[in-house]
Scaffold this active site. Structure first.
Site, PDB file in Angstrom:
ATOM      1  N   SER A   1       0.804  -1.237  -0.138  1.00  0.00           N
ATOM      2  CA  SER A   1       0.056  -0.003   0.009  1.00  0.00           C
ATOM      3  C   SER A   1       0.741   1.281   0.123  1.00  0.00           C
ATOM      4  O   SER A   1       2.063   1.359   0.092  1.00  0.00           O
ATOM      5  CB  SER A   1      -0.922   0.102   1.273  1.00  0.00           C
ATOM      6  OG  SER A   1      -0.144   0.263   2.285  1.00  0.00           O
TER       7      SER A   1
ATOM      8  N   ASP B   1      -1.494  -1.719  -3.826  1.00  0.00           N
ATOM      9  CA  ASP B   1      -2.702  -1.772  -3.199  1.00  0.00           C
ATOM     10  C   ASP B   1      -3.379  -0.167  -3.089  1.00  0.00           C
ATOM     11  O   ASP B   1      -2.515   0.492  -2.621  1.00  0.00           O
ATOM     12  CB  ASP B   1      -2.812  -2.522  -2.044  1.00  0.00           C
ATOM     13  CG  ASP B   1      -3.992  -2.686  -1.476  1.00  0.00           C
ATOM     14  OD1 ASP B   1      -4.993  -2.717  -2.148  1.00  0.00           O
ATOM     15  OD2 ASP B   1      -4.128  -3.014  -0.066  1.00  0.00           O
ATOM     16  N   HIS B   2      -4.458  -0.065  -3.666  1.00  0.00           N
ATOM     17  CA  HIS B   2      -4.970   1.401  -3.523  1.00  0.00           C
ATOM     18  C   HIS B   2      -4.240   2.503  -3.894  1.00  0.00           C
ATOM     19  O   HIS B   2      -3.862   3.528  -3.157  1.00  0.00           O
ATOM     20  CB  HIS B   2      -5.432   1.646  -2.103  1.00  0.00           C
ATOM     21  CG  HIS B   2      -6.694   0.645  -1.659  1.00  0.00           C
ATOM     22  ND1 HIS B   2      -7.926   1.095  -2.036  1.00  0.00           N
ATOM     23  CD2 HIS B   2      -6.806  -0.551  -0.830  1.00  0.00           C
ATOM     24  CE1 HIS B   2      -8.746   0.201  -1.494  1.00  0.00           C
ATOM     25  NE2 HIS B   2      -7.877  -0.735  -0.802  1.00  0.00           N
TER      26      HIS B   2
ATOM     27  N   GLY C   1     -10.433  -2.855   7.566  1.00  0.00           N
ATOM     28  CA  GLY C   1     -10.280  -2.670   9.231  1.00  0.00           C
ATOM     29  C   GLY C   1     -10.887  -3.981  10.066  1.00  0.00           C
ATOM     30  O   GLY C   1     -11.457  -4.872   9.546  1.00  0.00           O
TER      31      GLY C   1
ATOM     32  N   ALA D   1     -11.639  -7.996   3.243  1.00  0.00           N
ATOM     33  CA  ALA D   1     -12.246  -9.242   3.352  1.00  0.00           C
ATOM     34  C   ALA D   1     -11.542 -10.219   4.483  1.00  0.00           C
ATOM     35  O   ALA D   1     -11.630 -11.431   4.715  1.00  0.00           O
ATOM     36  CB  ALA D   1     -12.061 -10.174   2.045  1.00  0.00           C
TER      37      ALA D   1
HETATM   38  P1  13P Z   1      -8.875  -5.986   5.526  1.00  0.00           P
HETATM   39  O1  13P Z   1      -8.940  -4.597   6.327  1.00  0.00           O
HETATM   40  O2  13P Z   1     -10.417  -6.505   5.525  1.00  0.00           O
HETATM   41  O3  13P Z   1      -7.963  -6.899   5.600  1.00  0.00           O
HETATM   42  O4  13P Z   1      -8.851  -5.514   3.921  1.00  0.00           O
HETATM   43  C1  13P Z   1      -7.753  -5.225   3.284  1.00  0.00           C
HETATM   44  C2  13P Z   1      -7.730  -4.680   1.966  1.00  0.00           C
HETATM   45  O5  13P Z   1      -8.905  -4.693   1.336  1.00  0.00           O
HETATM   46  C3  13P Z   1      -6.422  -4.239   1.474  1.00  0.00           C
HETATM   47  O6  13P Z   1      -6.699  -3.706   0.294  1.00  0.00           O
HETATM   48  O1  G3H Z   2      -6.921  -1.567   2.262  1.00  0.00           O
HETATM   49  C1  G3H Z   2      -5.723  -1.085   2.965  1.00  0.00           C
HETATM   50  C2  G3H Z   2      -4.777  -1.807   3.385  1.00  0.00           C
HETATM   51  O2  G3H Z   2      -5.319  -2.675   4.525  1.00  0.00           O
HETATM   52  C3  G3H Z   2      -3.699  -1.238   3.755  1.00  0.00           C
HETATM   53  O3  G3H Z   2      -3.573  -0.601   4.774  1.00  0.00           O
HETATM   54  O4  G3H Z   2      -2.970   1.857   4.035  1.00  0.00           O
HETATM   55  O5  G3H Z   2      -3.023   1.201   6.690  1.00  0.00           O
HETATM   56  O6  G3H Z   2      -1.374   0.268   4.806  1.00  0.00           O
HETATM   57  P1  G3H Z   2      -2.711   0.758   4.818  1.00  0.00           P
HETATM   58 ZN    ZN Z   3      -8.829  -2.472   0.173  1.00  0.00          ZN
END
Ligand code: 13P
Ligand code: G3H
Ligand code: ZN
Length: 324
Positions: free
Chosen positions: A57, A94-95, A191, A228
């Site tokens: 992330s 991620d994101h 979360g 998830a």
């Molecule tokens: P969780 O917070 O449910 O583990 O989701 C993680 C996630 O979507 C990372 O992109």
């Molecule tokens: O979807 C989010 C992930 O759990 C990553 O979380 O931005 O705190 O690293 P973070």
């Molecule tokens: Zn996510």
């Protein structure tokens, strides 16, 4: 100079998702921020013969240093070779929240990126996602887009309420952007507090009707489920027993994830479950051995528990174990 993920030993998600779709399972996408998490993911997925998507992330890049983190990803490939027969590994952003961030990851060896324009007005989401796809596809890097907004709060990802994905928009989005997979919002959230329920009450079901409608409009197209984590109640109880304070932490029941994994959902994102398992193990060591101050003595048990958790997920929930 740009480096190709192919030379580093990663794969993009195209073949992974095609196989998962055909055989009715979901590929795990596990986040990592440090060495123990990465070792656990690699060990668990190699031992359970599961493909894996290593997720980084924006917050992880900030915490662990973007350069170090991507070299850790490369190190994972080398480590896997020493463990024996390697499984397919994608290195995924991620994101991602900007073109520049996605480009930086693509140029430095990521095989897959997510551009999350889900909080933007629709046309802006389309334009940003399309721009990332056009860049990524020149290098055969796959792109995940998102339509609909998950509720929940994390470091870099926050929204107060769900905006469920509107199935009527998915065809237009996929056609105009050229994305390779699509994250949708069907009631999960990021979360450890996913549903507001009292102890003992069951959580509301995910919106499988929306998922079914999306599948109907995009037959055979890979769908992604964020947020998830299952929020294992044993881990929560251990944390609370040893001085933690997690009240009413609940996640997505495994039963619902099993159902999702058999559908067009090809990628299931899990981060919080790893955080919980690690915290539980570390708190236990600290409480039972207050004189301990060697990080290996508390991070080691945390890593052992993480391996068990990831293996159980691959084997019993996602169905990704034994596929390679
Ligand atoms: P969780 O917070 O449910 O583990 O989701 C993680 C996630 O979507 C990372 O992109
Ligand atoms: O979807 C989010 C992930 O759990 C990553 O979380 O931005 O705190 O690293 P973070
Ligand atoms: Zn996510």
């Amino acid at each position: 100079m740009a480096v190709s993920y192919k030379e580093l030993g990663f794969v993009n998600t195209r073949e992974m998702f095609a196989k998962a779709m055909k055989e009715g399972y979901a590929v795990p996408a596990y986040n990592f921020n440090n060495m123990e998490q990465l070792q656990a993911i690699i060990t668990a997925c190699t031992e359970s013969r599961s493909p894996v998507i290593l997720q980084v992330s924006k917050g992880a890049r900030k915490y662990a240093d973007a350069t170090l983190l991507r070299y850790m990803g490369r190190g994972a490939i080398e480590m896997m070779k020493t463990l024996g027969n390697p499984v397919p590994v994608a290195l995924h952003l991620d994101h991602g929240d900007s073109f520049e961030l996605c480009k930086d990851c693509i140029d430095s060896g990521f095989s897959s990126v997510m551009i999350d324009g889900s909080a933007l007005p629709y046309e802006e989401n389309v334009a940003l996602t399309k721009k990332v796809v056009e860049y990524a596809h020149q290098f055969d890097v796959t792109v995940e887009g998102e339509l609909g907004v998950l509720a929940g709060i994390e470091d870099e990802v926050s929204a107060e309420h769900h905006t469920y994905t509107d199935p009527a928009m998915v065809e237009d989005f996929v056609k105009r952007t050229g994305v390779d997979s699509l994250a949708i919002s069907i009631g999960t959230s990021h979360g450890a507090y996913k549903f507001k329920v009292k102890p003992g009450e069951s959580v509301p079901p995910l919106r499988f009707d929306i998922l079914a409608e999306v599948e109907k409009r995009l037959p055979g197209f890979p769908i992604v489920l964020h947020g998830a984590s299952s929020v294992d109640q044993a881990a929560v109880a251990t944390i609370n027993k040893y001085g933690g304070k997690l009240e009413n932490a609940v996640g997505v029941p495994e039963e619902q994830l099993r159902k999702a994994a058999k559908s067009a959902v090809c990628k299931i994102n899990v981060d919080s479950d790893g955080r919980l398992v690690m915290t539980a193990a570390i708190r236990k060591v600290f409480a039972e051995h207050p004189a301990e101050f060697d990080p290996r003595k508390y991070l080691g048990p945390a890593r052992t528990d993480l391996i068990a958790m990831y293996k159980a997920k691959n084997e019993n929930v996602l169905g990704s174990a034994g596929r390679y």
